[in-house]
Design a protein around this motif. Structure first.
Motif, PDB file in Angstrom:
ATOM      1  N   SER A 148       0.834  -1.294  -0.024  1.00  0.00           N
ATOM      2  CA  SER A 148       0.191   0.193   0.027  1.00  0.00           C
ATOM      3  C   SER A 148       0.785   1.210   0.188  1.00  0.00           C
ATOM      4  O   SER A 148       0.590   1.909  -0.858  1.00  0.00           O
ATOM      5  CB  SER A 148      -0.936  -0.162   1.308  1.00  0.00           C
ATOM      6  N   CYS A 149       1.923   1.146   0.911  1.00  0.00           N
ATOM      7  CA  CYS A 149       2.955   2.495   0.727  1.00  0.00           C
ATOM      8  C   CYS A 149       3.349   2.628  -0.596  1.00  0.00           C
ATOM      9  O   CYS A 149       3.819   3.762  -0.921  1.00  0.00           O
ATOM     10  CB  CYS A 149       3.836   2.186   1.793  1.00  0.00           C
ATOM     11  N   ASP A 150       3.877   1.589  -1.126  1.00  0.00           N
ATOM     12  CA  ASP A 150       4.401   1.635  -2.449  1.00  0.00           C
ATOM     13  C   ASP A 150       3.583   2.227  -3.446  1.00  0.00           C
ATOM     14  O   ASP A 150       3.873   2.836  -4.404  1.00  0.00           O
ATOM     15  CB  ASP A 150       4.971   0.113  -2.888  1.00  0.00           C
ATOM     16  N   ARG A 151       2.530   1.724  -3.469  1.00  0.00           N
ATOM     17  CA  ARG A 151       1.237   2.371  -4.465  1.00  0.00           C
ATOM     18  C   ARG A 151       1.063   3.883  -4.074  1.00  0.00           C
ATOM     19  O   ARG A 151       0.985   4.646  -5.054  1.00  0.00           O
ATOM     20  CB  ARG A 151      -0.109   1.770  -4.162  1.00  0.00           C
ATOM     21  N   ILE A 152       1.062   4.396  -2.874  1.00  0.00           N
ATOM     22  CA  ILE A 152       0.967   5.683  -2.642  1.00  0.00           C
ATOM     23  C   ILE A 152       2.032   6.451  -2.772  1.00  0.00           C
ATOM     24  O   ILE A 152       1.755   7.380  -3.710  1.00  0.00           O
ATOM     25  CB  ILE A 152       0.674   5.873  -1.108  1.00  0.00           C
ATOM     26  N   ARG A 153       3.188   5.910  -2.837  1.00  0.00           N
ATOM     27  CA  ARG A 153       4.513   6.773  -3.305  1.00  0.00           C
ATOM     28  C   ARG A 153       4.597   6.986  -4.797  1.00  0.00           C
ATOM     29  O   ARG A 153       5.251   7.733  -5.113  1.00  0.00           O
ATOM     30  CB  ARG A 153       5.665   6.029  -2.742  1.00  0.00           C
ATOM     31  N   SER A 154       3.865   5.636  -5.327  1.00  0.00           N
ATOM     32  CA  SER A 154       4.259   5.920  -7.014  1.00  0.00           C
ATOM     33  C   SER A 154       3.133   6.572  -7.387  1.00  0.00           C
ATOM     34  O   SER A 154       3.187   6.795  -8.754  1.00  0.00           O
ATOM     35  CB  SER A 154       4.189   4.366  -7.346  1.00  0.00           C
ATOM     36  N   ASN A 155       2.149   7.158  -6.693  1.00  0.00           N
ATOM     37  CA  ASN A 155       1.008   7.666  -7.194  1.00  0.00           C
ATOM     38  C   ASN A 155       1.429   9.288  -7.657  1.00  0.00           C
ATOM     39  O   ASN A 155       1.921   9.919  -6.684  1.00  0.00           O
ATOM     40  CB  ASN A 155      -0.229   8.002  -6.242  1.00  0.00           C
ATOM     41  N   PRO A 156       1.042   9.764  -8.878  1.00  0.00           N
ATOM     42  CA  PRO A 156       1.490  11.004  -9.320  1.00  0.00           C
ATOM     43  C   PRO A 156       0.840  12.215  -8.357  1.00  0.00           C
ATOM     44  O   PRO A 156       1.533  13.254  -8.182  1.00  0.00           O
ATOM     45  CB  PRO A 156       0.996  11.258 -10.681  1.00  0.00           C
ATOM     46  N   LYS A 157      -0.192  11.736  -8.012  1.00  0.00           N
ATOM     47  CA  LYS A 157      -0.907  12.886  -6.962  1.00  0.00           C
ATOM     48  C   LYS A 157      -0.286  13.016  -5.714  1.00  0.00           C
ATOM     49  O   LYS A 157      -0.072  14.097  -5.189  1.00  0.00           O
ATOM     50  CB  LYS A 157      -2.481  12.411  -6.747  1.00  0.00           C
ATOM     51  N   PHE A 158       0.452  11.904  -5.208  1.00  0.00           N
ATOM     52  CA  PHE A 158       1.118  11.866  -3.921  1.00  0.00           C
ATOM     53  C   PHE A 158       2.378  12.807  -4.353  1.00  0.00           C
ATOM     54  O   PHE A 158       2.628  13.663  -3.200  1.00  0.00           O
ATOM     55  CB  PHE A 158       1.488  10.456  -3.659  1.00  0.00           C
ATOM     56  N   GLN A 159       3.073  12.476  -5.228  1.00  0.00           N
ATOM     57  CA  GLN A 159       4.195  13.315  -5.755  1.00  0.00           C
ATOM     58  C   GLN A 159       3.942  14.628  -5.961  1.00  0.00           C
ATOM     59  O   GLN A 159       4.511  15.561  -5.259  1.00  0.00           O
ATOM     60  CB  GLN A 159       4.819  12.851  -6.897  1.00  0.00           C
ATOM     61  N   ASP A 160       2.708  15.082  -6.386  1.00  0.00           N
ATOM     62  CA  ASP A 160       2.339  16.446  -6.621  1.00  0.00           C
ATOM     63  C   ASP A 160       2.092  16.870  -5.371  1.00  0.00           C
ATOM     64  O   ASP A 160       2.300  18.396  -4.979  1.00  0.00           O
ATOM     65  CB  ASP A 160       1.108  16.587  -7.557  1.00  0.00           C
ATOM     66  N   LEU A 161       1.469  16.302  -4.475  1.00  0.00           N
ATOM     67  CA  LEU A 161       0.941  16.705  -2.817  1.00  0.00           C
ATOM     68  C   LEU A 161       2.381  17.115  -2.317  1.00  0.00           C
ATOM     69  O   LEU A 161       2.555  18.103  -1.586  1.00  0.00           O
ATOM     70  CB  LEU A 161       0.307  15.639  -2.039  1.00  0.00           C
ATOM     71  N   ALA A 162       3.390  16.080  -2.526  1.00  0.00           N
ATOM     72  CA  ALA A 162       4.676  16.256  -1.630  1.00  0.00           C
ATOM     73  C   ALA A 162       5.513  17.654  -1.941  1.00  0.00           C
ATOM     74  O   ALA A 162       6.031  18.493  -1.331  1.00  0.00           O
ATOM     75  CB  ALA A 162       5.418  15.139  -1.922  1.00  0.00           C
ATOM     76  N   ARG A 163       5.220  17.782  -3.342  1.00  0.00           N
ATOM     77  CA  ARG A 163       5.920  18.948  -3.867  1.00  0.00           C
ATOM     78  C   ARG A 163       5.436  20.240  -3.460  1.00  0.00           C
ATOM     79  O   ARG A 163       5.909  20.982  -3.166  1.00  0.00           O
ATOM     80  CB  ARG A 163       5.949  18.917  -5.463  1.00  0.00           C
ATOM     81  N   GLN A 164       3.953  20.177  -3.684  1.00  0.00           N
ATOM     82  CA  GLN A 164       3.231  21.599  -3.197  1.00  0.00           C
ATOM     83  C   GLN A 164       3.453  21.787  -1.730  1.00  0.00           C
ATOM     84  O   GLN A 164       3.652  23.080  -1.483  1.00  0.00           O
ATOM     85  CB  GLN A 164       1.698  21.268  -3.545  1.00  0.00           C
ATOM     86  N   ARG A 165       3.516  20.853  -0.968  1.00  0.00           N
ATOM     87  CA  ARG A 165       3.816  21.329   0.493  1.00  0.00           C
ATOM     88  C   ARG A 165       5.066  21.616   0.814  1.00  0.00           C
ATOM     89  O   ARG A 165       5.176  22.552   1.356  1.00  0.00           O
ATOM     90  CB  ARG A 165       3.476  19.929   1.325  1.00  0.00           C
ATOM     91  N   ALA A 166       6.093  21.017  -0.109  1.00  0.00           N
ATOM     92  CA  ALA A 166       7.396  21.620   0.193  1.00  0.00           C
ATOM     93  C   ALA A 166       7.689  22.819  -0.281  1.00  0.00           C
ATOM     94  O   ALA A 166       8.334  23.486   0.213  1.00  0.00           O
ATOM     95  CB  ALA A 166       8.433  20.580  -0.360  1.00  0.00           C
ATOM     96  N   VAL A 167       7.061  23.227  -1.516  1.00  0.00           N
ATOM     97  CA  VAL A 167       7.071  24.361  -2.029  1.00  0.00           C
ATOM     98  C   VAL A 167       6.565  25.568  -1.085  1.00  0.00           C
ATOM     99  O   VAL A 167       7.306  26.667  -0.721  1.00  0.00           O
ATOM    100  CB  VAL A 167       6.659  24.564  -3.396  1.00  0.00           C
ATOM    101  N   LEU A 168       5.278  25.335  -0.777  1.00  0.00           N
ATOM    102  CA  LEU A 168       4.812  26.228   0.169  1.00  0.00           C
ATOM    103  C   LEU A 168       5.477  26.334   1.591  1.00  0.00           C
ATOM    104  O   LEU A 168       5.676  27.464   2.002  1.00  0.00           O
ATOM    105  CB  LEU A 168       3.150  25.805   0.568  1.00  0.00           C
ATOM    106  N   ALA A 169       5.709  25.452   2.331  1.00  0.00           N
ATOM    107  CA  ALA A 169       6.509  25.494   3.401  1.00  0.00           C
ATOM    108  C   ALA A 169       7.752  26.077   3.290  1.00  0.00           C
ATOM    109  O   ALA A 169       8.246  27.033   3.861  1.00  0.00           O
ATOM    110  CB  ALA A 169       6.744  24.128   4.213  1.00  0.00           C
TER     111      ALA A 169
END
Length: 109
Positions: free
Chosen positions: A11-32
């Motif tokens: 399940s963790c691997d599916r989440i990490r490979s999801n493009p939406k997760f990568q987009d979420l991580a990038r958006q959070r990092a940019v804002l922070a």
């Protein structure tokens, strides 16, 4: 040792490979990082004022005032920090939570 992954690891691997997760991580990092840079920049500028032109901060706010320029400037910095924190919390509780819920739904399917 077995090379099979547990369901949780899959399940963790599916989440990490999801493009939406990568987009979420990038958006959070940019804002922070952006908000951190703003806060650090403002505090750095205030310290530069204290270091290089302390007399300007000691000047009265207006003629006959006992309040110096430094007091409202310091208060403004604190209020700016609160507002930026509120902005991050609002983003986290709306946009980021919505994306997280979508990612988890897709991972369960």
């Amino acid at each position: 040792m077995s090379t099979q992954q547990t369901p949780n690891a899959q399940s963790c691997d599916r989440i990490r490979s999801n493009p939406k997760f990568q987009d979420l991580a990038r958006q959070r990092a940019v804002l922070a990082w952006s908000l951190s840079a703003v806060v650090l920049g403002v505090y750095y500028l205030f310290i530069m004022l204290v270091a290089f032109v302390p007399g300007w901060l000691h000047l009265p706010l207006y003629e006959g005032s006992n309040l110096t320029r430094g007091i409202p400037l310091g208060a403004a910095i604190i209020i700016l920090s609160w507002l930026l924190t509120a902005w991050y919390v609002r983003s986290a509780n709306t946009r980021f939570d919505r994306l997280s819920a979508q990612i988890l739904e897709e991972a369960q399917a």
